[in-house]
Design a protein around this motif. Structure first.
Motif, PDB file in Angstrom:
ATOM      1  N   GLU A  65       0.840  -1.213   0.000  1.00  0.00           N
ATOM      2  CA  GLU A  65       0.000   0.000   0.000  1.00  0.00           C
ATOM      3  C   GLU A  65       0.872   1.258   0.000  1.00  0.00           C
ATOM      4  O   GLU A  65       0.550   2.249  -0.652  1.00  0.00           O
ATOM      5  N   ALA A  66       1.961   1.212   0.744  1.00  0.00           N
ATOM      6  CA  ALA A  66       2.882   2.359   0.796  1.00  0.00           C
ATOM      7  C   ALA A  66       3.565   2.557  -0.553  1.00  0.00           C
ATOM      8  O   ALA A  66       3.742   3.691  -1.018  1.00  0.00           O
ATOM      9  N   LEU A  67       3.935   1.455  -1.214  1.00  0.00           N
ATOM     10  CA  LEU A  67       4.556   1.545  -2.537  1.00  0.00           C
ATOM     11  C   LEU A  67       3.568   2.119  -3.558  1.00  0.00           C
ATOM     12  O   LEU A  67       3.927   2.975  -4.364  1.00  0.00           O
ATOM     13  N   GLU A  68       2.342   1.651  -3.504  1.00  0.00           N
ATOM     14  CA  GLU A  68       1.312   2.163  -4.419  1.00  0.00           C
ATOM     15  C   GLU A  68       1.086   3.652  -4.207  1.00  0.00           C
ATOM     16  O   GLU A  68       0.880   4.399  -5.162  1.00  0.00           O
ATOM     17  N   ALA A  69       1.160   4.103  -2.964  1.00  0.00           N
ATOM     18  CA  ALA A  69       0.977   5.527  -2.660  1.00  0.00           C
ATOM     19  C   ALA A  69       2.121   6.374  -3.202  1.00  0.00           C
ATOM     20  O   ALA A  69       1.920   7.543  -3.555  1.00  0.00           O
ATOM     21  N   GLU A  70       3.327   5.808  -3.300  1.00  0.00           N
ATOM     22  CA  GLU A  70       4.483   6.529  -3.825  1.00  0.00           C
ATOM     23  C   GLU A  70       4.523   6.543  -5.351  1.00  0.00           C
ATOM     24  O   GLU A  70       5.170   7.397  -5.946  1.00  0.00           O
ATOM     25  N   TRP A  71       3.853   5.586  -5.992  1.00  0.00           N
ATOM     26  CA  TRP A  71       3.900   5.459  -7.456  1.00  0.00           C
ATOM     27  C   TRP A  71       3.304   6.699  -8.120  1.00  0.00           C
ATOM     28  O   TRP A  71       2.258   7.187  -7.724  1.00  0.00           O
ATOM     29  N   VAL A  72       3.993   7.216  -9.128  1.00  0.00           N
ATOM     30  CA  VAL A  72       3.500   8.363  -9.895  1.00  0.00           C
ATOM     31  C   VAL A  72       3.051   7.819 -11.251  1.00  0.00           C
ATOM     32  O   VAL A  72       3.890   7.443 -12.077  1.00  0.00           O
ATOM     33  N   PRO A  73       1.747   7.728 -11.479  1.00  0.00           N
ATOM     34  CA  PRO A  73       1.259   7.127 -12.730  1.00  0.00           C
ATOM     35  C   PRO A  73       1.635   7.946 -13.964  1.00  0.00           C
ATOM     36  O   PRO A  73       1.756   9.166 -13.900  1.00  0.00           O
ATOM     37  N   ASP A  74       1.823   7.234 -15.065  1.00  0.00           N
ATOM     38  CA  ASP A  74       2.082   7.849 -16.375  1.00  0.00           C
ATOM     39  C   ASP A  74       3.350   8.701 -16.423  1.00  0.00           C
ATOM     40  O   ASP A  74       3.427   9.669 -17.170  1.00  0.00           O
ATOM     41  N   VAL A  75       4.343   8.362 -15.606  1.00  0.00           N
ATOM     42  CA  VAL A  75       5.614   9.068 -15.588  1.00  0.00           C
ATOM     43  C   VAL A  75       6.713   8.019 -15.733  1.00  0.00           C
ATOM     44  O   VAL A  75       6.706   7.005 -15.039  1.00  0.00           O
ATOM     45  N   SER A  76       7.656   8.252 -16.632  1.00  0.00           N
ATOM     46  CA  SER A  76       8.695   7.248 -16.836  1.00  0.00           C
ATOM     47  C   SER A  76       9.846   7.353 -15.825  1.00  0.00           C
ATOM     48  O   SER A  76      10.493   6.361 -15.522  1.00  0.00           O
ATOM     49  N   LEU A  77      10.112   8.532 -15.281  1.00  0.00           N
ATOM     50  CA  LEU A  77      11.219   8.692 -14.328  1.00  0.00           C
ATOM     51  C   LEU A  77      10.820   8.143 -12.958  1.00  0.00           C
ATOM     52  O   LEU A  77       9.825   8.570 -12.375  1.00  0.00           O
ATOM     53  N   LEU A  78      11.607   7.202 -12.445  1.00  0.00           N
ATOM     54  CA  LEU A  78      11.336   6.608 -11.136  1.00  0.00           C
ATOM     55  C   LEU A  78      12.276   7.100 -10.050  1.00  0.00           C
ATOM     56  O   LEU A  78      11.952   7.058  -8.868  1.00  0.00           O
ATOM     57  N   TYR A  79      13.466   7.526 -10.434  1.00  0.00           N
ATOM     58  CA  TYR A  79      14.451   7.964  -9.449  1.00  0.00           C
ATOM     59  C   TYR A  79      15.469   8.855 -10.130  1.00  0.00           C
ATOM     60  O   TYR A  79      15.872   8.592 -11.260  1.00  0.00           O
ATOM     61  N   LEU A  80      15.900   9.886  -9.403  1.00  0.00           N
ATOM     62  CA  LEU A  80      16.970  10.747  -9.886  1.00  0.00           C
ATOM     63  C   LEU A  80      17.891  11.028  -8.710  1.00  0.00           C
ATOM     64  O   LEU A  80      17.449  11.558  -7.699  1.00  0.00           O
ATOM     65  N   GLY A  81      19.137  10.598  -8.833  1.00  0.00           N
ATOM     66  CA  GLY A  81      20.099  10.773  -7.750  1.00  0.00           C
ATOM     67  C   GLY A  81      21.422  11.302  -8.252  1.00  0.00           C
ATOM     68  O   GLY A  81      21.618  11.487  -9.447  1.00  0.00           O
ATOM     69  N   LYS A  82      22.320  11.519  -7.305  1.00  0.00           N
ATOM     70  CA  LYS A  82      23.623  12.053  -7.671  1.00  0.00           C
ATOM     71  C   LYS A  82      24.718  11.094  -7.231  1.00  0.00           C
ATOM     72  O   LYS A  82      24.526  10.245  -6.360  1.00  0.00           O
ATOM     73  N   ALA A  83      25.843  11.255  -7.850  1.00  0.00           N
ATOM     74  CA  ALA A  83      27.040  10.497  -7.513  1.00  0.00           C
ATOM     75  C   ALA A  83      28.173  11.502  -7.391  1.00  0.00           C
ATOM     76  O   ALA A  83      28.690  11.985  -8.395  1.00  0.00           O
ATOM     77  N   SER A  84      28.525  11.826  -6.174  1.00  0.00           N
ATOM     78  CA  SER A  84      29.592  12.803  -5.969  1.00  0.00           C
ATOM     79  C   SER A  84      30.961  12.133  -6.082  1.00  0.00           C
ATOM     80  O   SER A  84      31.066  10.907  -6.126  1.00  0.00           O
ATOM     81  N   ALA A  85      31.997  12.944  -6.107  1.00  0.00           N
ATOM     82  CA  ALA A  85      33.363  12.426  -6.176  1.00  0.00           C
ATOM     83  C   ALA A  85      33.809  11.859  -4.835  1.00  0.00           C
ATOM     84  O   ALA A  85      34.757  11.091  -4.772  1.00  0.00           O
ATOM     85  N   GLY A  86      33.122  12.213  -3.766  1.00  0.00           N
ATOM     86  CA  GLY A  86      33.486  11.741  -2.438  1.00  0.00           C
ATOM     87  C   GLY A  86      34.644  12.531  -1.860  1.00  0.00           C
ATOM     88  O   GLY A  86      35.347  13.243  -2.571  1.00  0.00           O
ATOM     89  N   SER A  87      34.857  12.386  -0.572  1.00  0.00           N
ATOM     90  CA  SER A  87      35.901  13.160   0.108  1.00  0.00           C
ATOM     91  C   SER A  87      37.309  12.779  -0.353  1.00  0.00           C
ATOM     92  O   SER A  87      38.218  13.594  -0.316  1.00  0.00           O
ATOM     93  N   GLN A  88      37.471  11.547  -0.826  1.00  0.00           N
ATOM     94  CA  GLN A  88      38.776  11.095  -1.305  1.00  0.00           C
ATOM     95  C   GLN A  88      38.912  11.242  -2.825  1.00  0.00           C
ATOM     96  O   GLN A  88      39.952  10.928  -3.385  1.00  0.00           O
ATOM     97  N   GLY A  89      37.830  11.647  -3.498  1.00  0.00           N
ATOM     98  CA  GLY A  89      37.856  11.810  -4.945  1.00  0.00           C
ATOM     99  C   GLY A  89      37.815  10.495  -5.718  1.00  0.00           C
ATOM    100  O   GLY A  89      38.077  10.464  -6.913  1.00  0.00           O
ATOM    101  N   ASN A  90      37.437   9.399  -5.048  1.00  0.00           N
ATOM    102  CA  ASN A  90      37.457   8.090  -5.706  1.00  0.00           C
ATOM    103  C   ASN A  90      36.064   7.486  -5.884  1.00  0.00           C
ATOM    104  O   ASN A  90      35.917   6.288  -6.057  1.00  0.00           O
ATOM    105  N   ARG A  91      35.038   8.304  -5.847  1.00  0.00           N
ATOM    106  CA  ARG A  91      33.678   7.796  -6.026  1.00  0.00           C
ATOM    107  C   ARG A  91      33.222   8.166  -7.431  1.00  0.00           C
ATOM    108  O   ARG A  91      33.943   7.986  -8.367  1.00  0.00           O
TER     109      ARG A  91
END
Length: 168
Positions: A65-91
């Motif tokens: 039920e919680a997953l269904e409540a989060e679902w955005v109908p008729d939208v193709s994008l499900l997640y948008l995140g970032k990937a930083s370089a990290g504190s050591q620059g190795n990410r």
């Protein structure tokens, strides 16, 4: 922005590979933004138990039920995140996406934000794309994409549980 493959491509995203066909060594190592999209004709079927690993001994599964409540109908994008370089620059994108994939295979990790993806029965059919960005633009870009999505659809993408904000 409509957050489709066409609009993301026009905005500089590349890759667009199904997760089950992803060759991690072909993903750029630098920092950037990545997006998970539904393939054409995708029908969400929610698993009662997530395939993802635990985080601090917490089960990542939500009730259907919680997953269904989060679902955005008729939208193709499900997640948008970032990937930083990290504190050591190795990410960066390659390391972040590899950890995301490992998490979906049940390995414990710190990739908690996108955990809803791994409760989709056909998660490996999802499409991943990325856009390299300089570290100085990363936080603002993620916040802008989230804000644009909320302005367009009234809420965050399905697997984004926290809206990014520009860090000062």
């Amino acid at each position: 922005m409509l957050f489709t493959k066409k609009s993301l491509t026009a905005d500089g995203f590349t890759g667009f590979r199904a997760l089950d066909e992803l060759e991690v060594m072909r993903i750029p190592q630098g920092p950037g933004i990545f997006a998970l999209l539904c393939p054409a004709g995708f029908d969400p079927v929610f698993l009662t138990k997530s395939t993802a690993g635990t985080f601090k001994k917490k089960d990542p599964s939500l009730k259907c039920e919680a997953l269904e409540a989060e679902w955005v109908p008729d939208v193709s994008l499900l997640y948008l995140g970032k990937a930083s370089a990290g504190s050591q620059g190795n990410r960066g994108l390659r390391k972040q996406i590899q950890e995301f994939m490992d998490y979906g295979r049940g390995r414990p990790t710190v990739v908690w934000d996108a955990r809803l993806i791994w409760q989709l029965r056909d998660a490996l059919d999802l499409i991943i794309a990325w856009k390299e960005l300089p570290p100085s633009e990363l936080n603002a870009a993620e916040a802008a994409y989230h804000a644009d999505f909320v302005a367009t659809y009234g809420r965050l993408p399905f697997a984004n549980l926290v809206q990014a904000r520009t860090k000062k």
